[in-house]
Design a protein around this motif. Sequence first.
Motif, PDB file in Angstrom:
ATOM      1  N   ARG A 140      39.239  26.273  53.521  1.00  0.00           N
ATOM      2  CA  ARG A 140      40.208  25.944  54.453  1.00  0.00           C
ATOM      3  C   ARG A 140      41.537  26.414  53.763  1.00  0.00           C
ATOM      4  NH1 ARG A 140      41.471  19.554  54.535  1.00  0.00           N
ATOM      5  NH2 ARG A 140      42.112  20.162  52.386  1.00  0.00           N
ATOM      6  N   LYS A 141      41.447  26.698  52.436  1.00  0.00           N
ATOM      7  CA  LYS A 141      42.892  27.229  51.801  1.00  0.00           C
ATOM      8  C   LYS A 141      42.895  28.759  51.743  1.00  0.00           C
ATOM      9  CE  LYS A 141      43.912  23.349  48.530  1.00  0.00           C
ATOM     10  NZ  LYS A 141      44.192  22.930  47.261  1.00  0.00           N
ATOM     11  N   LYS A 142      41.541  29.356  52.257  1.00  0.00           N
ATOM     12  CA  LYS A 142      41.293  30.762  52.171  1.00  0.00           C
ATOM     13  C   LYS A 142      41.449  31.243  50.783  1.00  0.00           C
ATOM     14  CE  LYS A 142      43.450  31.602  56.563  1.00  0.00           C
ATOM     15  NZ  LYS A 142      44.666  32.441  57.260  1.00  0.00           N
ATOM     16  N   GLU A 143      40.696  30.522  49.820  1.00  0.00           N
ATOM     17  CA  GLU A 143      40.576  30.639  48.469  1.00  0.00           C
ATOM     18  C   GLU A 143      38.974  30.886  48.046  1.00  0.00           C
ATOM     19  OE1 GLU A 143      42.713  27.617  46.413  1.00  0.00           O
ATOM     20  OE2 GLU A 143      44.579  28.406  46.924  1.00  0.00           O
ATOM     21  N   ASP A 144      38.384  31.021  49.092  1.00  0.00           N
ATOM     22  CA  ASP A 144      36.702  31.009  48.800  1.00  0.00           C
ATOM     23  C   ASP A 144      36.283  32.386  48.398  1.00  0.00           C
ATOM     24  OD1 ASP A 144      37.350  31.921  51.475  1.00  0.00           O
ATOM     25  OD2 ASP A 144      35.448  32.554  51.678  1.00  0.00           O
ATOM     26  N   ALA A 145      36.963  33.484  48.137  1.00  0.00           N
ATOM     27  CA  ALA A 145      36.420  34.549  47.735  1.00  0.00           C
ATOM     28  C   ALA A 145      35.972  34.635  46.403  1.00  0.00           C
ATOM     29  CB  ALA A 145      37.670  35.762  47.712  1.00  0.00           C
ATOM     30  N   ASP A 146      36.579  34.064  45.353  1.00  0.00           N
ATOM     31  CA  ASP A 146      35.922  33.999  44.045  1.00  0.00           C
ATOM     32  C   ASP A 146      35.621  32.540  43.561  1.00  0.00           C
ATOM     33  OD1 ASP A 146      36.635  36.746  43.424  1.00  0.00           O
ATOM     34  OD2 ASP A 146      38.516  36.050  43.184  1.00  0.00           O
ATOM     35  N   TYR A 147      35.090  31.779  44.834  1.00  0.00           N
ATOM     36  CA  TYR A 147      34.767  30.173  44.496  1.00  0.00           C
ATOM     37  C   TYR A 147      33.736  30.145  43.425  1.00  0.00           C
ATOM     38  CZ  TYR A 147      33.375  25.576  45.350  1.00  0.00           C
ATOM     39  OH  TYR A 147      32.867  24.181  45.111  1.00  0.00           O
ATOM     40  N   PHE A 148      32.647  30.724  43.588  1.00  0.00           N
ATOM     41  CA  PHE A 148      31.453  30.733  42.646  1.00  0.00           C
ATOM     42  C   PHE A 148      31.600  30.943  41.289  1.00  0.00           C
ATOM     43  CE2 PHE A 148      29.875  30.183  46.803  1.00  0.00           C
ATOM     44  CZ  PHE A 148      29.138  29.049  46.851  1.00  0.00           C
ATOM     45  N   GLN A 149      32.907  31.600  40.812  1.00  0.00           N
ATOM     46  CA  GLN A 149      33.201  31.919  39.486  1.00  0.00           C
ATOM     47  C   GLN A 149      33.377  30.551  38.901  1.00  0.00           C
ATOM     48  OE1 GLN A 149      36.610  34.428  39.088  1.00  0.00           O
ATOM     49  NE2 GLN A 149      35.476  36.355  39.684  1.00  0.00           N
ATOM     50  N   ARG A 150      33.825  29.527  39.682  1.00  0.00           N
ATOM     51  CA  ARG A 150      33.650  28.377  39.012  1.00  0.00           C
ATOM     52  C   ARG A 150      32.598  27.719  38.416  1.00  0.00           C
ATOM     53  NH1 ARG A 150      38.924  26.496  40.559  1.00  0.00           N
ATOM     54  NH2 ARG A 150      39.825  27.424  42.361  1.00  0.00           N
ATOM     55  N   PHE A 151      31.357  28.170  38.761  1.00  0.00           N
ATOM     56  CA  PHE A 151      30.262  27.500  38.420  1.00  0.00           C
ATOM     57  C   PHE A 151      29.594  28.575  37.565  1.00  0.00           C
ATOM     58  CE2 PHE A 151      31.402  25.700  42.141  1.00  0.00           C
ATOM     59  CZ  PHE A 151      31.410  24.282  41.750  1.00  0.00           C
ATOM     60  N   GLY A 152      30.099  29.993  37.060  1.00  0.00           N
ATOM     61  CA  GLY A 152      29.614  30.758  36.407  1.00  0.00           C
ATOM     62  C   GLY A 152      28.926  32.238  36.797  1.00  0.00           C
ATOM     63  N   PHE A 153      29.229  32.265  38.093  1.00  0.00           N
ATOM     64  CA  PHE A 153      28.697  33.526  38.870  1.00  0.00           C
ATOM     65  C   PHE A 153      29.776  34.531  38.611  1.00  0.00           C
ATOM     66  CE2 PHE A 153      26.257  29.950  40.345  1.00  0.00           C
ATOM     67  CZ  PHE A 153      24.992  30.452  40.525  1.00  0.00           C
ATOM     68  N   ILE A 154      29.765  35.346  37.672  1.00  0.00           N
ATOM     69  CA  ILE A 154      31.066  36.167  37.324  1.00  0.00           C
ATOM     70  C   ILE A 154      30.356  37.436  37.194  1.00  0.00           C
ATOM     71  CG2 ILE A 154      32.890  36.668  36.064  1.00  0.00           C
ATOM     72  CD1 ILE A 154      33.039  33.807  35.241  1.00  0.00           C
ATOM     73  N   THR A 155      30.940  38.416  37.911  1.00  0.00           N
ATOM     74  CA  THR A 155      30.286  40.057  37.332  1.00  0.00           C
ATOM     75  C   THR A 155      31.498  40.613  36.482  1.00  0.00           C
ATOM     76  OG1 THR A 155      29.181  40.035  39.443  1.00  0.00           O
ATOM     77  CG2 THR A 155      29.767  42.186  38.056  1.00  0.00           C
ATOM     78  N   PHE A 156      31.156  40.643  35.178  1.00  0.00           N
ATOM     79  CA  PHE A 156      32.116  41.466  34.217  1.00  0.00           C
ATOM     80  C   PHE A 156      32.374  42.674  34.080  1.00  0.00           C
ATOM     81  CE2 PHE A 156      31.720  36.942  32.797  1.00  0.00           C
ATOM     82  CZ  PHE A 156      32.982  36.568  32.502  1.00  0.00           C
ATOM     83  N   PRO A 157      33.335  43.262  33.971  1.00  0.00           N
ATOM     84  CA  PRO A 157      33.460  44.727  33.608  1.00  0.00           C
ATOM     85  C   PRO A 157      32.869  45.126  32.104  1.00  0.00           C
ATOM     86  CG  PRO A 157      35.759  43.649  33.127  1.00  0.00           C
ATOM     87  CD  PRO A 157      34.659  42.769  33.703  1.00  0.00           C
ATOM     88  N   GLU A 158      32.806  46.459  32.019  1.00  0.00           N
ATOM     89  CA  GLU A 158      32.186  46.949  30.532  1.00  0.00           C
ATOM     90  C   GLU A 158      33.139  46.259  29.652  1.00  0.00           C
ATOM     91  OE1 GLU A 158      29.916  49.236  28.375  1.00  0.00           O
ATOM     92  OE2 GLU A 158      29.869  48.835  30.439  1.00  0.00           O
ATOM     93  N   THR A 186      42.520  27.885  36.425  1.00  0.00           N
ATOM     94  CA  THR A 186      41.734  26.766  37.098  1.00  0.00           C
ATOM     95  C   THR A 186      41.653  26.659  38.669  1.00  0.00           C
ATOM     96  OG1 THR A 186      43.179  25.270  36.336  1.00  0.00           O
ATOM     97  CG2 THR A 186      41.343  25.173  35.054  1.00  0.00           C
ATOM     98  N   THR A 187      43.072  27.427  38.901  1.00  0.00           N
ATOM     99  CA  THR A 187      43.222  27.789  40.520  1.00  0.00           C
ATOM    100  C   THR A 187      43.511  29.201  40.811  1.00  0.00           C
ATOM    101  OG1 THR A 187      45.789  28.037  40.088  1.00  0.00           O
ATOM    102  CG2 THR A 187      45.040  25.842  39.962  1.00  0.00           C
ATOM    103  N   ALA A 188      43.063  29.507  41.922  1.00  0.00           N
ATOM    104  CA  ALA A 188      42.966  30.967  42.624  1.00  0.00           C
ATOM    105  C   ALA A 188      44.212  31.533  42.603  1.00  0.00           C
ATOM    106  CB  ALA A 188      42.134  30.876  44.027  1.00  0.00           C
ATOM    107  N   THR A 189      45.478  30.648  42.917  1.00  0.00           N
ATOM    108  CA  THR A 189      46.832  31.170  42.908  1.00  0.00           C
ATOM    109  C   THR A 189      47.198  31.663  41.425  1.00  0.00           C
ATOM    110  OG1 THR A 189      47.441  28.660  42.783  1.00  0.00           O
ATOM    111  CG2 THR A 189      47.603  29.943  45.077  1.00  0.00           C
ATOM    112  N   GLY A 190      46.760  30.786  40.495  1.00  0.00           N
ATOM    113  CA  GLY A 190      46.885  31.245  39.141  1.00  0.00           C
ATOM    114  C   GLY A 190      46.490  32.645  38.767  1.00  0.00           C
ATOM    115  N   LYS A 191      45.108  32.696  39.185  1.00  0.00           N
ATOM    116  CA  LYS A 191      44.491  33.888  39.033  1.00  0.00           C
ATOM    117  C   LYS A 191      45.000  35.249  39.923  1.00  0.00           C
ATOM    118  CE  LYS A 191      39.676  36.056  39.942  1.00  0.00           C
ATOM    119  NZ  LYS A 191      40.366  37.127  41.036  1.00  0.00           N
ATOM    120  N   ALA A 192      45.497  34.776  40.943  1.00  0.00           N
ATOM    121  CA  ALA A 192      45.955  36.109  41.778  1.00  0.00           C
ATOM    122  C   ALA A 192      47.331  36.552  40.910  1.00  0.00           C
ATOM    123  CB  ALA A 192      46.349  35.563  43.128  1.00  0.00           C
ATOM    124  N   ILE A 193      48.261  35.504  40.486  1.00  0.00           N
ATOM    125  CA  ILE A 193      49.441  35.799  39.786  1.00  0.00           C
ATOM    126  C   ILE A 193      49.060  36.513  38.371  1.00  0.00           C
ATOM    127  CG2 ILE A 193      51.430  34.908  38.665  1.00  0.00           C
ATOM    128  CD1 ILE A 193      51.732  34.884  41.643  1.00  0.00           C
TER     129      ILE A 193
END
Length: 407
Positions: A29-47, A87-94
């Motif tokens: 609803r907030k259009k913050e779903d793009a990285d939502y599952f990072q909150r549960f550990g599903f993260i693809t890290f760079p080198e 802990t927030t998507a807006t914080g990550k974007a900033i």
Amino acid sequence: MFILRILYNLFIIILIPFAVPIGFLIALRKKEDADYFQRFGFITFPEPPAKTVWFHCASVGEVRSLKQLINAFRRRYPDAEFMISTTTATGKAIAEKELKPYFAFLLPIENPIAISYILYCMNVKATVIIDTELWPNFISSTSKHAPLFLVNARISDRSLGGYMKIRRVISPLLHKFEHIFTKSEEDTARFAALKGSSEGISTLGNIKFSEFDGEPDLSVIKPLNDRPFIAAASTHKSEEEAAVKAFRKSGFAGRLIIAPRHLNRTDECLALLKSSGLRACTLTEFNPDCDAVVVNVFGQLEALYRTADRIFIGGSIANVGGHNIFEALRFGRHVAVGPNMQNFREIYELAIKYNLVTTVKGEEELAAFFAAPEPEGSFGDFRAEVQASADERLSKFLEAIKVALAD
């Protein structure tokens, strides 16, 4: 303590099947779903780099408070990278936009498996928590891997009693930090009381009060600049009522702009303005004929502070401890606040010293502030003292992580 930890993690396991779908719907609803599952550990890290310092911030305010510290970190340790979790998507974007970290992601809250993976995968040599984010699993996992620091730590008057009631739980967590850097001497005493010892606790001052450079994006509020305006920012219910009455009594020849602390109160603020006889609208549906506007767009406070003719900052008549006045002071602006500024006592007292703040008790004094010319303060002296203090604070912290990065 061991039993409490088992019960705590059992509660999290039970909660997850309900939290995941509900949280996803909210994010959608907030259009913050793009990285939502990072909150549960599903993260693809760079080198992974050779060595990394991990900074964790709750949201936008904490991210922006890091600007000076990150600049100093880059100068002092050019061979080390840093990453930021929020802990927030807006914080990550900033964080991605303004700090340019090696990597930014949403914290897998209280997922010790994911946190341990991150620590090893990204060669983390030190972890730094900004403000008082006391997540038990996060603290336990990170402290086992590398030195853990708490920076800008504070305990408010309101939360002290609650923390003291669970001191047996909090104290072991505080012992896991390599060092706790507090905002004030008062906070140092409070953390020492909770920890049961003053060892590893020192007063650093508030790192939020150090960044003077940079200009806000004024494009969103540009339509407001056709007339002078008063900005009543980060307001709560009683303060919006006071601001409206003060605006009408002052005879100010311009608009009143209300930026409520919580955007979900937009309709409530709009109704208040209309019931007071003002022609009102929201910023996203701006009408030049409006006498009052409710800001219903996130992240516009600095733009308002940069261009407003008068500024009132809330949380200070309503007794919630005040909100950040430095965001306005950094532009050399004089602000009005209520008498309840205990959450920002350090910068408030410094602003008083250089005549950059007026304290009002209610609508009558606020009306007088709106009606009078903006007082002149000693901004140059204020800036010089803040920057000198900031340099000293940052040096103390950077020296503290020296050993961790030397490995």
